[in-house]
Design a protein around this motif. Sequence first.
Motif, mmCIF file in Angstrom:
data_model
loop_
_atom_site.group_PDB
_atom_site.id
_atom_site.type_symbol
_atom_site.label_atom_id
_atom_site.label_comp_id
_atom_site.label_asym_id
_atom_site.label_seq_id
_atom_site.Cartn_x
_atom_site.Cartn_y
_atom_site.Cartn_z
ATOM 1 N N UNK A 93 0.773 -1.558 0.119
ATOM 2 C CA UNK A 93 0.115 -0.131 0.241
ATOM 3 C C UNK A 93 0.615 1.255 0.369
ATOM 4 N N UNK A 94 -0.072 2.061 0.002
ATOM 5 C CA UNK A 94 1.078 3.332 -0.763
ATOM 6 C C UNK A 94 0.692 4.715 0.690
ATOM 7 N N UNK A 95 0.963 5.710 0.598
ATOM 8 C CA UNK A 95 0.964 6.707 1.508
ATOM 9 C C UNK A 95 1.482 7.364 0.352
ATOM 10 N N UNK A 96 0.829 8.344 -0.557
ATOM 11 C CA UNK A 96 1.208 10.012 -1.460
ATOM 12 C C UNK A 96 1.738 10.912 -0.476
ATOM 13 N N UNK A 97 1.418 11.253 0.551
ATOM 14 C CA UNK A 97 1.219 12.392 0.912
ATOM 15 C C UNK A 97 2.663 12.181 1.889
ATOM 16 N N UNK A 98 2.687 11.576 1.987
ATOM 17 C CA UNK A 98 4.156 11.312 2.530
ATOM 18 C C UNK A 98 5.032 10.450 1.843
ATOM 19 N N UNK A 99 4.994 10.797 0.657
ATOM 20 C CA UNK A 99 5.656 9.259 -0.007
ATOM 21 C C UNK A 99 6.348 8.103 0.116
ATOM 22 N N UNK A 100 4.992 7.263 1.251
ATOM 23 C CA UNK A 100 5.755 6.860 0.947
ATOM 24 C C UNK A 100 5.095 5.222 0.831
ATOM 25 N N UNK A 101 5.912 4.345 0.500
ATOM 26 C CA UNK A 101 5.046 2.760 0.090
ATOM 27 C C UNK A 101 5.489 1.858 0.848
ATOM 28 N N UNK A 102 4.721 0.643 0.911
ATOM 29 C CA UNK A 102 4.922 -0.185 2.190
ATOM 30 C C UNK A 102 4.734 -1.345 1.254
ATOM 31 N N UNK A 103 5.610 -2.599 2.085
ATOM 32 C CA UNK A 103 4.767 -4.089 2.329
ATOM 33 C C UNK A 103 5.189 -4.968 2.693
ATOM 34 N N UNK A 104 3.226 -4.738 4.095
ATOM 35 C CA UNK A 104 3.804 -5.907 5.261
ATOM 36 C C UNK A 104 3.753 -6.844 4.944
ATOM 37 N N UNK A 105 4.725 -7.394 5.426
ATOM 38 C CA UNK A 105 4.596 -8.852 5.713
ATOM 39 C C UNK A 105 3.928 -10.011 6.465
ATOM 40 N N UNK A 106 2.723 -10.473 7.129
ATOM 41 C CA UNK A 106 2.583 -10.361 8.008
ATOM 42 C C UNK A 106 1.730 -11.983 8.329
ATOM 43 N N UNK A 107 2.601 -13.075 8.900
ATOM 44 C CA UNK A 107 2.755 -14.698 8.757
ATOM 45 C C UNK A 107 1.038 -14.799 9.284
ATOM 46 N N UNK A 108 0.203 -15.563 8.813
ATOM 47 C CA UNK A 108 -0.809 -16.691 8.800
ATOM 48 C C UNK A 108 -1.879 -15.239 7.757
ATOM 49 N N UNK A 109 -1.210 -14.555 7.129
ATOM 50 C CA UNK A 109 -2.382 -13.294 6.212
ATOM 51 C C UNK A 109 -1.378 -13.774 5.458
ATOM 52 N N UNK A 110 -2.475 -13.881 4.057
ATOM 53 C CA UNK A 110 -2.580 -14.079 2.914
ATOM 54 C C UNK A 110 -2.641 -12.875 2.144
ATOM 55 N N UNK A 111 -1.751 -11.642 1.736
ATOM 56 C CA UNK A 111 -1.626 -10.638 1.045
ATOM 57 C C UNK A 111 -2.580 -10.921 -0.120
ATOM 58 N N UNK A 112 -3.843 -9.621 -0.442
ATOM 59 C CA UNK A 112 -4.835 -9.754 -0.855
ATOM 60 C C UNK A 112 -3.910 -9.472 -2.772
ATOM 61 N N UNK A 113 -4.433 -10.823 -3.779
ATOM 62 C CA UNK A 113 -3.321 -9.440 -5.635
ATOM 63 C C UNK A 113 -3.889 -8.593 -6.141
#
Length: 474
Positions: free
Chosen positions: A95-115
């Motif tokens: 997910x991205x936060x344009x206002x902070x010019x920041x992009x993030x990928x969260x890895x959380x075991x047990x939870x499959x990220x949506x494609x």
Amino acid sequence: MAGNGLPNLGRVTLTDLIPSEGLPSDSYKLAVSTLSQSLAQHSAAIIQLPARDGALLRSCLESVRCYFHQKPSYPSADIIDTNDPSQWCKTSGYYANPQLWQETYDFRPGLTPPEPNNEMEFPPAGLVDIFSLLGKAARDVLDAISFYLNLRSSPFTEILDNVPLRNREISSSVLSVCCHARPSFQGAQHHNMTTQEDGQLVMFSDHEHPVDKSLLCVVKSDKAGLQVRDFHGHWVLVDGDLGPQEAIVYTGLALYQATAGYINPALHRIEISNLQGNMFGRCSLAFKLMPKSMTSLNCSEMRAAGHGVEAQFQLPVPVDDFMQRSHPADQLFNRHNFPTFNFPTSHEGSMKPLMRRRKNNSRCKPLPPSKRLRLEAQRVLKERVQDIADKKGIKLRFCTLKECESHIHALDSPCGNTRMEIGWPAGVPFVHPHDLPNKAKIGFLETYEPGWTATHDMELSLIEPGQPSQHDAH
């Protein structure tokens, strides 16, 4: 470090922080003391991982750079970070936060990220190994803090995830891989995303006070730029001289709540003025050790260890409510009526004696000479104890009068443990010299307070109420 004359952050080797059975080794006690002193002054410290882990960190950061570099310039609406507090333990994927010019990928075991858009998503490589590596480091640091606070072994186990996770469990802790200021990311205008301060381009202004709600956060980045505000109020660059196997650890709001305010959370921000002309931006790995959502933060362990617990920390707080609640920084850090983890400098003395002297200067009925003598001896003793503790990097909690009356004669008490740790002379009361006769108090003051004489008590009785004395100025 930022050029403000402050000492460097404490550096501790992670292997020295791993506890073992029996009495603590000298290396363990030294590592715990260095870690605690650094957290007291900066709310952050440097941990040195085993040398073999440096290659894993470097390869994962390279994978993170490639992952974000191939992302589109304009984020779609469905991957914009909405900062929904109810999703604090459910974030996963990109997910991205344009206002902070920041992009993030969260890895959380047990939870499959949506494609996104039904497309195959290939996350950065090595996240499983990094999650395990930094997670173990965070738990070792947390246990070291517990040892320093005189808590029992692993006191926070009940609020942490199982190791390993049970079937169908989802991790509360998360590994966030971030990219700041990627030049090809055009989500917002540059001047809307940053603030110019003292010639530096920072992601947050000095008044926004970004604070993590985690217990601890362990961060490794490919470029310097993480700044943390120290207890003087100065912003300090904390990752300017890290080795390949070194990372930054800083404290969060959940630990502040669970320790009754004894450990302050870190105020932090990202400085990006050194990224001009860099094609990848600033990439980082941040493991956030989080409490489980179905538990409560309470200070029972602090109370059991003999620490004072203020009224605002008396009741347990459900973790889910705590994470969704706003926590204004002014309410957290502008209070002086509870003991803190900070170490005041030797010339400043302790905050509580200053408050006591100010109260004694108010216009009220004069105290009898014997009581003034006891209070003055108590103040001087407290300041001398604080000076010794500052030099040794020891955390103090001063007793109340009623507590001290029972502690002095107890075999195992917070007073006794701390007296032994700082090498305080046997038989000398630690905080309140209320059981000393007046002659002993006068002798103590003549020894430890320059300029004190046996006639000083008579001089005090001649001072009008509300008029400061020479020792108040001292």
